[in-house]
Scaffold this active site. Structure first.
Site: not given
Ligand code: NAP
Length: 496
Positions: A82, A174-175, A213, A232, A237
């Site tokens: 954590d 910034d993808h 979108e 957002d 972007h």
């Molecule tokens: P997500 O699916 O909710 O994943 C969050 C991750 O963080 C999980 O692996 C979770 O695993 C872990 N986590 C949460 N609390 C934690 C803690 N206290 N300690 C350790 N690990 C913890 O989120 P996501 O969609 O992958 O997004 C991640 C980031 O990327 C965000 O900032 C989001 O804005 C950004 N982002 C995502 C996308 C996308 O396509 N998904 C695109 C652009 C930007 P556990 O529950 O096992 O701890």
């Protein structure tokens, strides 16, 4: 490139959909050295074997490939931790040091924060205080958007990460800057004698950037309610694309020179505040409607969304750049959810010729357009006027198109793959510098300050449309209109 890559949030959506498949593609192309290791960090308990299996599953479902997948996955290790728990960083450090020695990684470390931004500061502070950044080689921090919620929170976050990493060690993703055609903007502009001399207010009448979108907010209602389209999409972007289109030619293609030119654009962007916001910006929120023949709900009826939400799912605006090159040329930008089509396009509209000698049968001569297709199709189209076959003095529009398809497109690396590779090589050009982030937030904050004070009459556009009427009026009052993005598709252009 030898390095230890530590992914925080390794069980999350981003890691599975983007990071593991991108790392695999780099491995497959020989761009990852045999000497690499990946440590996945998240809270849920997983064995190394289980984690490696999830990596294999992600690669297979994203790419449908499994050549050398066991060898690839054998480099992955898992640590259940954590990030708010101070005691566990020591174990992580021991693990990192052992892997460093085992794989001869030279102390090179990349920390990738694929987690909610509220954890970024805590993680960065611990990485430093627990000695994980105390390495012989390079140390780099990769962070995802959103970078703050406004200028004040972005500053606070920046101060926290800068205690552990210097500006040149921070890679803010910034993808859009990983997209092939966004990277192409510079080449199209600076490698063509026919464009650069015309790229100014003498020859360009306006530039339009649309990123639409068809999807709604899906499962992201909780996050989106605190963000909206302005924060957002526009703050990052859209403003990055404006900067690439408007910047002066850099004296060299180095990270510092390119970033300096982009920052100069941000400095020249006209701030819009108070009542003026209503003259420059329009917001929208989708109501119900039909997309691809299916009925879809209004934003306010989506899961985890307030029934009286004032959050915008659409934004359109006029950005003015007050410098010698661009004075008087509007950059119109619009982005939104649940629109007619999924598309990101840039339309550069050139000024009309001084006098029209040729008439098309029914309408006036078309202005020349340069269309840059960012996604889903990738390419460029140049709209010209030429003689209509058999006609006398009639001109007709012809379109010269380049579509990045076939072999070229198949070999085009995915955005995240390029950005990960850049980070490993230490090339920060396509990542955002703090100054860009700060200027951009400063611009956006003034708009949100006005919007937050008043409730808009939402919903104000139907799902499946191109946004509220006011977005069309924004251009109409300047004598322009949005070029219909579907008519501009590369496919629609070929052979015409
Ligand atoms: P997500 O699916 O909710 O994943 C969050 C991750 O963080 C999980 O692996 C979770 O695993 C872990 N986590 C949460 N609390 C934690 C803690 N206290 N300690 C350790 N690990 C913890 O989120 P996501 O969609 O992958 O997004 C991640 C980031 O990327 C965000 O900032 C989001 O804005 C950004 N982002 C995502 C996308 C996308 O396509 N998904 C695109 C652009 C930007 P556990 O529950 O096992 O701890």
């Amino acid at each position: 490139m030898t390095s230890l890559i530590m992914i925080f949030g390794a069980t999350g959506d981003l890691a599975k959909r983007k990071l593991f498949p991108s790392l695999y593609r780099l491995f497959e192309r020989g761009r990852l050295s045999e000497q690499f290791a990946v440590v996945g960090v998240a809270r849920r308990p997983l064995s190394n074997d289980e984690f490696q299996q999830s990596v294999k599953d992600s690669v297979q479902s994203a790419l449908g490939k499994d050549e050398r997948i066991d060898e690839f996955a054998s480099h992955f290790y898992y640590h259940s931790h954590d990030v708010t728990n101070s005691s566990s960083y020591q174990t992580l450090k021991t693990m990192a040091n052992e892997l460093d020695e085992h794989y001869h990684l030279g102390g090179n470390r990349i920390f990738y924060l694929a987690m909610a931004p509220e954890f970024f500061g805590t993680i960065a502070l611990h990485l430093k205080s627990d000695g994980l950044t105390d390495v012989k080689g390079f140390k780099r921090l990769v962070i995802e958007k959103p970078f703050g919620h406004d200028l004040a929170s972005a500053k606070e976050l920046n101060e926290q990460i800068r205690t552990a990493f210097s500006e040149d060690e921070v890679y803010r993703i910034d993808h859009y800057l990983g997209k092939e055609m966004v990277r192409n903007i510079e080449v199209i502009r600076f490698a063509n004698a026919i464009f650069e001399p015309l790229w100014n207010n003498r020859y360009i009448s306006n530039i339009q950037i649309t990123s639409s979108e068809t999807l709604g907010v899906e499962e992201r209602g909780r996050y989106y309610e605190t963000s909206g389209a302005l924060r957002d999409m526009l703050q990052n972007h859209m403003m990055q694309m404006v900067a690439l289109l408007a910047m002066e030619p850099p004296i060299k293609l180095t990270t510092d020179e390119i970033r300096a030119e982009k920052v100069r654009v941000f400095r020249a962007v006209r701030n819009v505040e108070g009542e003026d916001v209503h003259n420059y910006f329009v917001r929208g929120q989708y109501g119900e409607g039909t997309i691809d023949g299916k009925q879809v709900p209004a934003y306010r009826d989506e899961p985890m969304v307030d029934k009286e939400s004032n959050t915008e799912t659409f934004v359109a605006g006029k950005v003015m750049i007050d410098n010698f090159r661009w004075a008087g040329v509007p950059f119109y930008i619009r982005t939104g959810k649940r629109m007619t089509t999924k598309s990101t396009k840039i339309v550069v509209q050139f000024k009309d010729i001084p006098m029209n000698l040729y008439y098309q049968t029914e309408k006036e001569l078309n202005p020349n357009l340069l269309v840059i297709h960012i996604q889903p199709e990738e390419g460029i189209t140049l709209h010209l006027n030429a003689k209509k076959a058999g006609g006398h003095l009639d001109a007709q529009e012809v379109k010269l198109s380049f579509a990045n398809s076939g072999v070229n497109a198949m070999n085009t690396p995915e955005g995240y793959e390029k950005l990960l590779y850049d980070c490993m090589r230490g090339d920060a050009t396509n990542f955002t510098h703090w100054d860009e982030v700060a200027y951009s937030w400063n611009f956006v904050d003034k708009i949100s300050a006005v919007w937050e004070k008043s409730k808009e009459n939402f919903p104000n556009y139907e799902s499946g449309s191109m946004g509220p009427k006011a977005a069309d009026e924004l251009l109409e009052k300047d004598g322009f209109f949005w070029w219909p993005v579907t008519d501009l598709d590369v496919d629609n252009c070929q052979g015409k």
